[in-house]
Structure formats: C-alpha cells, structure tokens
Scaffold this active site. Structure first.
Site, short mmCIF file in Angstrom:
data_model
loop_
_atom_site.label_atom_id
_atom_site.label_comp_id
_atom_site.label_asym_id
_atom_site.label_seq_id
_atom_site.Cartn_x
_atom_site.Cartn_y
_atom_site.Cartn_z
N HIS A 139 0.98 -1.29 0.03
CA HIS A 139 -0.17 0.06 -0.03
C HIS A 139 0.78 1.32 0.14
CE1 HIS A 139 -3.72 1.82 1.86
NE2 HIS A 139 -3.36 2.60 1.01
N ASN B 55 6.09 -9.47 -13.15
CA ASN B 55 6.37 -9.31 -11.98
C ASN B 55 6.15 -10.69 -11.46
OD1 ASN B 55 6.57 -6.70 -12.56
ND2 ASN B 55 4.82 -6.35 -11.20
N ASP B 56 5.18 -11.45 -11.69
CA ASP B 56 4.85 -12.74 -11.33
C ASP B 56 5.50 -13.69 -12.09
OD1 ASP B 56 3.41 -12.70 -8.71
OD2 ASP B 56 1.72 -11.79 -9.82
N CYS C 235 2.18 -5.84 -18.72
CA CYS C 235 2.12 -5.00 -17.73
C CYS C 235 2.87 -4.84 -16.37
CB CYS C 235 0.54 -5.07 -17.56
SG CYS C 235 -0.17 -6.29 -16.82
N GLU D 153 1.01 -14.99 -16.35
CA GLU D 153 2.00 -14.63 -15.40
C GLU D 153 2.24 -15.96 -14.46
OE1 GLU D 153 0.29 -11.83 -12.49
OE2 GLU D 153 -1.67 -12.41 -12.54
C1 PEP Z 1 2.49 -8.62 -12.59
O1 PEP Z 1 2.55 -9.75 -11.99
O2 PEP Z 1 3.48 -8.43 -13.61
C2 PEP Z 1 1.32 -7.71 -12.47
C3 PEP Z 1 1.30 -6.87 -13.32
O3 PEP Z 1 0.59 -7.94 -11.60
P1 PEP Z 1 0.82 -7.62 -10.01
O4 PEP Z 1 2.10 -6.81 -10.04
O5 PEP Z 1 -0.43 -6.79 -9.52
O6 PEP Z 1 0.89 -8.94 -9.08
MG MG Z 2 0.54 -10.43 -10.88
#
Ligand code: PEP
Ligand code: MG
Length: 754
Positions: free
Chosen positions: A362, A626-627, A674, A603
């Site tokens: 957050h 990211n994941d 993303c 992801e």
């Molecule tokens: C990701 O996993 O790349 C993603 C954009 O989702 P978050 O970062 O919200 O898990």
């Molecule tokens: Mg993610």
C-alpha cells in the site's frame, strides 16, 4: 551445545551496543570451547582491512590497533578462502605472521571461521590454543553456526554507525543496506523514525492524586490530536484519494462528540488516571460498534481504536506527536502507514525507507503516485538507531546508505543532477506519439488503481489504462466495497480516460496483498489462494465486481476486462461463464450493457504453454512479468535476500515472452506487457524487439519508455533481442542493453533499470 549457542545469541542480540556484543562473544566462546584466546576481527570495508575488535587472551590495547590487509596472516587467509582454517600448529604454516602488538605467544592451535552475510565477509572469529591442538569437527561446527548467526547482529550494529566509532575513524562510514525498490528516484536526507502507535490495551488502571492536573493534561492531548488530524488532512488533500481523506474527518467528528471526551472526563473525576480512563472509554465504544448489524458501522470500531491510540500517544509523550520534520526527511520505520506519511509536510518528504513491504505494498503504491522515492523490505535495518542520521535511499535499486561517505554522497548528488537534466530531456517527448523511427506504433498505457490519479487531464500522456489494479480500492477500505460503490470508482476511471481504453483487472488479492477484512493464513501465499482462484471460489464477490465494471462502462464503452493468475483453461472457461452471467443479469435489469473485450494475464508459467487454447477464448493477452519472473525463476519478488537473482532480463524470461508473443500473433491476438519490466527502459527495448503490441507501466516511467521507443527502430530492437536471447548470463544481457542505451544518447536512463 545448542543451548549454549542459543544463550550466546540471545545475549548478543540484547547487548546495548556492538562493543558489548563482541565482548559477550569472546567471553562465552572462550569458556565453551576451552581455549586460551578468542578474538573477533571485523572488516573495515572502507580501508579494506581486518581489524581486531575484541579479544579474550590477547593484550586489550591491541584492540582497534591490529589491522591486517587482505590475504595477510591466517586471518587474511580465512577471509580469502571464505571457509574455516583449522591448524594444529599455526606457526608452521607459510601464511602465519607473528603480530608483536597482540602480546601473542607463539600460539599453536588455530581455528578461524569467517563471519559472512549475503555473500560478504564481515569478519573472522578466531580461537587459539597455546599447545598444539587440532580442533574437532564439533568445535568447528559450533563456531561456524555461531558466526552465521552473529552476522545479523554485526550488520545491525554497523548500520547504526557504531562500527565507525569503534574503528575510531573520523571520516564517516558508508554502510549499504539492501532492500527492494518501492518507488523510483533517489532521496538524500535525514532519517525520521516513526513507530507503531501506542498499545492502549496494555494500559493499567492507576489512582490519580491531582484530578485537576490530570484533566488538564487530557484536554491538552485531545486538542493536540485534533490539530494533528486537521494538519494531516490538509497536507494530504490532493495527494490521497478522497475515500482515504474521509477517515480524518470521521476521526475529528468522533473527537468532537461529547461521548468519548465526556465519558473519559467522568472516569478521571472518579479517580482513574487519564490513560486508564481513556482505555475504558475506548473499549466500551469499540464493544458497542463491534456488535452493530451494519457492517459499515462495525468497521468504525477500528477507527475508534486508532483514535484512542493517538490520544494515548499524546498523553504519554512529552514531545509533540508530530515532531518537526527535517528539511529533507527520509521517513524510516519497521512499517509505514499512509497516515504516518501525512506526518511529514509534503515539501519536506524526500523519501521513504521501510523494513517491511515491497513494491506492491500500500505504501509503495502511494509513494509511486506521489513521486516519492521509496525503498522497502530493508530487513537488516535497526530502525531505532537511525533517527537523525543521513540516509540515501535509491528507489531504483533498493539500496540504502547510512551515513554515506563523501564519495557516495557526491555520486548520488551527481545522479540527482542527471535526473533533473533527464526530466528536461523527457519534456521534449511530451505530447509526441509513441512510434519508432521505422513507424511501428507501440501504445503506452498506465498502471494505476488510485482514484486520485483519475482526475481529468492528469494523465494526458498515456494512451489509456493498461492495468487498473482493482484490489487497491479494496485494500484501502475496511470491508468489501458494494456494487454501487465499485461502479462509482470504476466509472471515474473510465470517464477520466474515455475514449481511451481502460483495462480493469478483476480482484487480485492473496499473495502479499491481503485484505484486513478477509484474512487468509497460508504457508505459501504466492502459491496459494490468489487472484482468480479467490474470485472463482466466491462468485458473490466476483459477480458483484463484474456487474460494477459493466455498469460503469455503459455509454462509454471503453472497458476491457483482465483476469489475473489464470493457470488452467478451466479457470478461464468458468470466468467467462460468470462474465456472461453478469451481462445477462444486467440486460434482464434493462441495462444496455455491451460485452467488453476480455483478456488474461500471462503470469503463471503454465499459461505460457497454453496460448493456443487460451487464444480461442480471449481477445488479448497481458504479460504480468512481475509474477512470471518470480514463478519462472523461483525467486520471491518480495525477498530482498534474493533480489539480485530477480532478473527480468534473464534469458528464460525473454524466451518465454518471445514464445507467448509469437504464438498469440500467429492466432491474431495482441499481447501487452504490464509488469514493471515494461517501465524499465532497457527491458522495454527488449520487449520492442520481441514484438510486443503495447506496454503498460507506472505513469512516472512512461516518458522514459516513450523516449526509448522514439529512439530505436523496431528492426534494430529485433536484432538486438536476437543477440540477447542467445546469451546465457542475465547480467551480460543487462550490460548489453545499457551500452546500447548509452550509445543512443540515453545514458541517463540506465539507472532506471532493475
Ligand atoms: C505482474 O504480476 O506482473 C502484474 C502486473 O501484477 P501484480 O504486480 O499486480 O501482481
Ligand atoms: Mg501479478
């Protein structure tokens, strides 16, 4: 042995300073192992020397004065080999060096073990025996185990600057701590430490002698909290979303009401001291609210608790709760809450450093929205010792420097200068389209989730929203938002960008994003009940959200829906059934909803291998790097200990993305990225080469990426990524891209990579 070990560690951790900690170590080890000498040498990183810092058995005046160079003596050998050196007759070893200052007899038995943390040798623990002695396996194992645990205590001590005092150096030590990038940018300032609010429940009753005095103190505390809350609300207006600002008004209203103040006064008059009287009053109100039927009112109980803690803090402290901030304040805490952010005037808040959290916490989301550099998850930090110290927080890399040396400070000042030059350079791309010199358009979208970012005109640069993380408004509440409330939130986002597309991702909680009102306890939350898995198990929550999204888009029709964490085709089919159900229900209600495009996040590695099946069912793909990176590389995205292994330019990540894009394109489906990778200039160049159709990122990174897109042709990028995909080492791939950016005149962007 285990008990002894535990005792030593406990004593060391409880020691008030490094000096005493080291004395405890040498004292106890000497007794436990039964040796003539125990010593600790620590690394003086600035001078690259190993300094005798504590000893039992050698001359005390040698402490601080015996300094060894790398490779010098047996201690130097331990450092160099990064493993124990165990010799029954040290003087006969060619590396043995006699050190006269220690008053050392020619000791024979020698066992030295390195003290290592995160791959760095912090020092050496040495035991010596006058006679010839071969230390046994058990003794060696004991010292190795002890040394491994001491590393943490030594890092803590070093972080507080004690090491430099002990080393009696006049120049400051630059101590580097490792965390995770939370929000990009570099902050240089002074640490202001914030603590969790006082614990009201732990307050006992106490008889009061001077009731008048007690009442006066209480009224002063109330007035002070009222002023604080007004100040915070003013500071944060325009920064925090209006829902979060409403909290301040609610708290003020409660303070103004007669009940809390009046009842506490009555209790003080009856003879209890103010903190005790306050505890009773707050507890009673909390009980009343907790038994209410209306879930909204039930949630007010936690606000009352918060208010109670604030008044208590004021009652307990002789100092004002909001101390004057430094002109450039770096806010430091074990955990930092959004309300604590408000305690520093915006123009004085230079950066944020927190022992917990990650880029998706957050506080990170708020810091990104506010443009404040942040480093989170700095686990080795002893927060209590940092107040007032000079800190550098590098929000790009996740590095924190405590009491930086002049050299480090100058380097960062130079970088800050470069950043502002860069900002000037970036202004030039404002208002221009995101097109390569060979005419390939790569629309750039924004990642968001904050309502405050949804004011019209705030993001004129973005081609739309590529990822609206709907969990953010959920995280900022104290209960699930209802259908109408969600419709309002989504409508604001859709309106702000219309006619540009806005991608609303369905709820992605779980993992590290936990809703306080929906707690889930799991051993492996990232492999557990997360994202779409929760939505599919709770149709009532999922359908409410889907209906709110569809309602919000009526008349605008710029909604696209994105499903997170899809790992099987069955999940996708089920999700599609719910989407159809939601559309059907709204049509039955007479609402003219249209079916929006629906896509899935790629992801989870399993989805990478199911593109053909998924492509039959969806309109587009969005790669969540990211994941995907954490699952492909088995590296926790939120663990600073393995942050150096979390590499988006790993060949495996590039090859997975290449496969997704090629297969999806073969079936006529577009692919976006993303994850944070899309906002990293070097990685964006790689993604351009892989043929991505669009990129979505934090608004602050968008101009940098646009600059990249406008500077390199798609064909150059393709050739480059072919080279990168054939390489084996992620670090070399990063270097390749950095050098290309530098040659292209975009060297200033290199820092922004991860
Ligand atoms: C990701 O996993 O790349 C993603 C954009 O989702 P978050 O970062 O919200 O898990
Ligand atoms: Mg993610």
């Amino acid at each position: 042995m285990l008990d002894t070990l535990r005792r030593i560690i406990q004593l060391v951790n409880a020691a008030p300073d490094l000096n005493q900690a080291l004395d405890i170590i040498v004292g106890h080890v000497a007794g436990t192992v039964g040796v003539d000498v125990t010593s600790v040498y620590l690394t003086d990183a600035e001078r690259m020397q190993y300094v005798l810092m504590a000893t039992q058995g050698l001359r005390k005046d040698a402490v601080g004065n015996v300094r060894l160079n790398p490779g010098e003596g047996l201690v130097g050998m331990v450092v160099e080999r990064e493993e124990p050196v165990n010799l029954e007759d040290a003087p006969s070893h060619p590396n043995y060096r006699y050190i006269a200052e220690t008053g050392e007899q020619p000791y024979h038995g020698f066992l030295g073990v390195p003290i290592i943390q995160h791959g760095k040798v912090l020092g050496v623990l040495v035991v010596q025996q006058r006679e010839i002695r071969q230390f046994g396996e058990e003794e060696e194992a004991f010292l190795v185990t002890l040394a491994a645990q001491l590393a943490g205590a030594i890092t803590h001590a070093g972080a507080s600057g004690e090491m430099s005092q002990l080393l009696e150096k006049t120049d400051e030590v630059s101590l580097a701590l490792k965390g995770l990038p939370g929000a990009s940018g570099v902050a240089i300032g002074q640490a202001m430490v914030v603590y969790p609010p006082a614990n009201l429940d732990a307050i006992p009753d106490r008889k009061v002698t001077d009731i008048g005095d007690e009442l006066e103190g209480f009224h002063e505390a109330i007035a002070a909290v009222r002023d604080d809350l007004r100040d915070y609300a003013n500071r944060m207006s325009g920064v925090l979303p209006s829902e979060e600002l409403a909290l301040f008004d609610a708290l003020l209203l409660m303070l103004g009401s007669d009940s809390i103040v009046g009842e506490t006064v009555t209790r003080i008059r009856a003879g209890n001291w103010a903190p005790g009287a306050l505890r009773e009053t707050i507890a009673e109100h909390v009980r009343v609210f907790e038994t209410m039927d209306d879930p909204y009112l039930r949630e007010r109980a936690s606000d009352i608790r918060d208010l109670g803690r604030r008044v208590l803090t004021r009652l307990q402290s002789d100092h004002p709760a909001s101390r004057p901030a430094y002109s450039r304040t770096v806010l430091v805490g074990d955990e930092i809450s959004p309300t604590q952010l408000a305690e520093v005037p915006m123009e004085q808040l230079a950066g944020i450093v927190s022992a917990s959290g990650s880029s998706s916490s957050h506080v990170a989301i708020l810091a990104q929205a506010m443009g404040i550099p942040a480093v989170l998850g700095v686990e080795d930090m002893t927060v209590g010792r940092l107040e007032g110290q000079t800190l550098i927080a590098d929000g790009y890399r996740g590095d924190v420097f405590v009491n930086p040396s002049v050299i480090v400070r100058d380097e960062y000042l130079r970088l800050q200068g470069e950043e502002s030059e860069l900002t000037e350079g970036l202004k030039k791309v404002a208002g221009t389209p995101s097109i390569t010199p060979d005419d390939v358009a790569v629309p750039l979208y924004i990642n968001t989730g904050l309502v405050s970012e949804m004011e019209p005109g705030v993001h004129s640069e973005g081609d739309g929203v590529g990822l609206y993380r709907t969990e953010i408004p959920f995280l900022m509440r104290e209960r699930f938002p209802g259908e109408q409330e969600q419709t309002r939130i989504y409508r604001k986002a859709l309106e702000a960008f219309a006619p540009r597309p806005v991608t609303l991702r369905t709820l992605d909680v779980g993992g590290d994003k936990m809703l306080s009102y929906f707690p889930v306890q799991e051993d492996n939350p990232f492999l557990g009940w997360r994202g779409i898995r929760i939505s599919l198990d709770h149709p009532e929550i999922f359908l409410t959200q889907l209906r709110a999204m569809l309602r919000a888009s009526v008349g605008l029709e710029n909604l696209t829906i994105l499903l997170p964490m899809i790992s099987t085709v069955t999940e996708l089919d089920l999700s599609m059934t719910f989407i159809s159900q939601a559309i059907g229900e709204l049509l039955d209600d007479g609402l003219e909803v249209q079916r929006p495009p629906v896509g899935i996040m790629i992801e989870v590695p399993s989805a990478v291998y199911q593109i053909p099946a998924m492509a039959e069912r969806v309109d587009y793909f969005s790669i969540g790097t990211n994941d995907l990176t954490q699952y492909l590389l088995a590296v926790d995205r939120n663990n600073s200990r393995v942050a150096n292994l979390y590499q988006t330019l790993h060949p495996a990540v590039l090859l997975a993305i290449r496969q997704v894009i090629n297969e999806a394109h073969g079936l006529g489906k577009p692919v976006s990225v993303c994850g944070e990778m899309a906002g990293d200039p070097a990685a964006a160049l790689a993604l351009l080469g892989l043929g991505v159709d669009s990129l979505s990122m934090n608004a602050s990174n968008l101009p940098r990426v646009k600059w990249v897109i406008r500077s390199f042709t798609a064909s150059e990028a393709r050739q480059l990524v072919d080279r990168a995909c054939a390489m084996e080492d992620p670090v070399a791939i990063r270097k390749l891209y950095n050098s290309v950016l530098e040659q292209g005149g975009l060297g200033g962007l290199v820092r922004a990579g991860n």
